[in-house]
Design a protein around this motif. Structure first.
Motif, short mmCIF file in Angstrom:
data_model
loop_
_atom_site.label_atom_id
_atom_site.label_comp_id
_atom_site.label_asym_id
_atom_site.label_seq_id
_atom_site.Cartn_x
_atom_site.Cartn_y
_atom_site.Cartn_z
N GLU A 82 0.62 -1.67 -0.13
CA GLU A 82 -0.16 -0.08 -0.23
C GLU A 82 0.67 1.31 -0.23
N LEU A 83 1.59 1.18 1.01
CA LEU A 83 2.80 2.65 0.67
C LEU A 83 3.56 2.11 -0.40
N SER A 84 3.88 1.83 -1.31
CA SER A 84 4.54 1.27 -2.40
C SER A 84 3.49 2.22 -2.95
N THR A 85 2.51 1.71 -2.85
CA THR A 85 1.60 2.17 -4.49
C THR A 85 1.03 3.55 -4.30
N ILE A 86 0.94 4.22 -2.71
CA ILE A 86 0.81 5.36 -2.50
C ILE A 86 2.27 6.27 -2.91
N ARG A 87 3.42 5.69 -3.08
CA ARG A 87 4.69 6.44 -3.00
C ARG A 87 4.81 6.86 -4.44
N THR A 88 4.52 5.91 -5.32
CA THR A 88 4.44 5.55 -6.75
C THR A 88 3.36 6.46 -7.41
N LYS A 89 2.21 6.76 -7.00
CA LYS A 89 1.49 7.64 -6.77
C LYS A 89 1.62 9.06 -6.65
N GLU A 90 2.24 9.51 -6.07
CA GLU A 90 2.97 10.50 -5.30
C GLU A 90 3.63 11.64 -6.17
N ASN A 91 4.84 10.06 -6.30
CA ASN A 91 5.91 10.85 -7.69
C ASN A 91 5.24 10.49 -9.15
N LEU A 92 4.26 10.53 -9.83
CA LEU A 92 3.93 10.25 -10.84
C LEU A 92 2.61 11.99 -10.84
N LEU A 93 2.77 12.44 -9.69
CA LEU A 93 2.14 13.47 -9.76
C LEU A 93 2.91 14.63 -9.49
N ILE A 94 4.07 14.48 -8.85
CA ILE A 94 5.22 15.15 -8.56
C ILE A 94 5.60 15.25 -10.27
N ASP A 95 5.98 14.48 -10.58
CA ASP A 95 6.40 14.85 -12.34
C ASP A 95 5.54 15.38 -12.62
N LYS A 101 -1.52 15.60 -2.61
CA LYS A 101 -2.29 15.50 -2.09
C LYS A 101 -4.00 14.66 -2.80
N TYR A 102 -3.20 14.57 -4.16
CA TYR A 102 -4.22 14.02 -5.21
C TYR A 102 -4.22 12.71 -5.53
N ALA A 103 -3.15 12.50 -4.46
CA ALA A 103 -2.91 10.37 -5.21
C ALA A 103 -4.24 10.20 -4.58
N PRO A 104 -5.10 9.74 -3.81
CA PRO A 104 -5.82 9.24 -3.88
C PRO A 104 -7.09 9.65 -5.04
N GLN A 105 -7.13 10.17 -6.06
CA GLN A 105 -7.84 10.57 -7.15
C GLN A 105 -6.99 9.90 -8.23
N VAL A 106 -6.30 9.23 -7.96
CA VAL A 106 -5.36 8.62 -9.26
C VAL A 106 -5.59 6.85 -8.93
N VAL A 107 -6.80 6.23 -9.75
CA VAL A 107 -7.26 5.21 -10.27
C VAL A 107 -6.50 4.49 -10.89
N GLU A 112 0.68 1.66 -15.68
CA GLU A 112 0.29 2.47 -16.80
C GLU A 112 -0.31 3.23 -16.67
N ALA A 113 -2.17 2.78 -15.67
CA ALA A 113 -3.17 3.38 -15.82
C ALA A 113 -2.82 4.54 -14.30
N TRP A 114 -2.36 4.63 -14.03
CA TRP A 114 -2.06 5.25 -12.74
C TRP A 114 -1.15 6.78 -13.93
N LYS A 115 -0.21 6.52 -14.50
CA LYS A 115 -0.33 7.31 -15.73
C LYS A 115 -0.57 8.12 -16.24
N SER A 116 -1.75 7.37 -16.63
CA SER A 116 -3.09 8.08 -17.51
C SER A 116 -3.79 8.80 -16.95
N SER A 117 -4.15 8.24 -15.53
CA SER A 117 -5.16 9.32 -14.16
C SER A 117 -3.85 10.35 -14.54
N VAL A 118 -2.92 10.26 -13.95
CA VAL A 118 -2.21 11.87 -13.19
C VAL A 118 -2.27 12.66 -14.70
N GLN A 119 -1.96 12.49 -15.84
CA GLN A 119 -1.94 12.57 -17.22
C GLN A 119 -4.08 13.33 -17.11
#
Length: 157
Positions: A82-95, A101-107, A112-119
């Protein structure tokens, strides 16, 4: 008694009281030894049963400990995932230049799906994804002397 069997002390005509008495004493000694052996063997058996029961109890305790440890390991592995998933989502958001704080909205189920969601989140914001700005210390030219080296040189240290 039948005629085929002989009395332990011999025949009645040649009865030897001393031989009969020795035979009785020997038999009594045998009985006493057998009783002692029986007592000893009974005690050994009881000790072995007690040891077996204690060993079984110890095995049960160890199995319970192993089960608790396995449960703890599974729980920690799940927390790590779970922490690894959150950290990866946060890094994608920062990038993408978005706040963490938008990490919960990354689905999605994978990166690959997370990158698309961040996009998609970045597009909602109306901004194109930005390059991540590097820390100046990390972006410094290694050929240039560091501030510490320049200070040592200046002060002659």
């Amino acid at each position: 008694m039948t005629d085929d069997q002989q009395k332990p002390w011999g025949d009645d005509e040649n009865f030897d009281a001393e031989k009969a008495w020795t035979l009785i004493q020997n038999l009594r000694g045998d009985v006493d030894r057998l009783k002692a052996d029986k007592t000893s063997l009974t005690q050994e058996r009881d000790d072995a049963v007690k040891d077996r029961d204690e060993s079984a109890k110890k095995v049960e305790e160890l199995q319970a400990t192993v089960q608790l440890t396995d449960d703890t390991v599974k729980s920690k592995e799940q927390e790590y995932a779970e922490l690894s998933t959150i950290r990866t989502k946060e890094n994608l958001l920062i990038d993408a230049g978005l706040p963490r704080k938008y990490a919960p909205q990354v689905v999605g189920d994978d990166e690959e799906a997370w990158k698309s969601s961040v996009q998609s989140l970045a597009e909602l914001r109306g901004e194109a994804p930005q390059e991540r700005r590097l820390d100046p210390a990390q972006a410094a030219d290694p050929a240039e002397p560091s501030a510490d080296a320049a200070a040592r040189e200046f002060f002659g240290l």
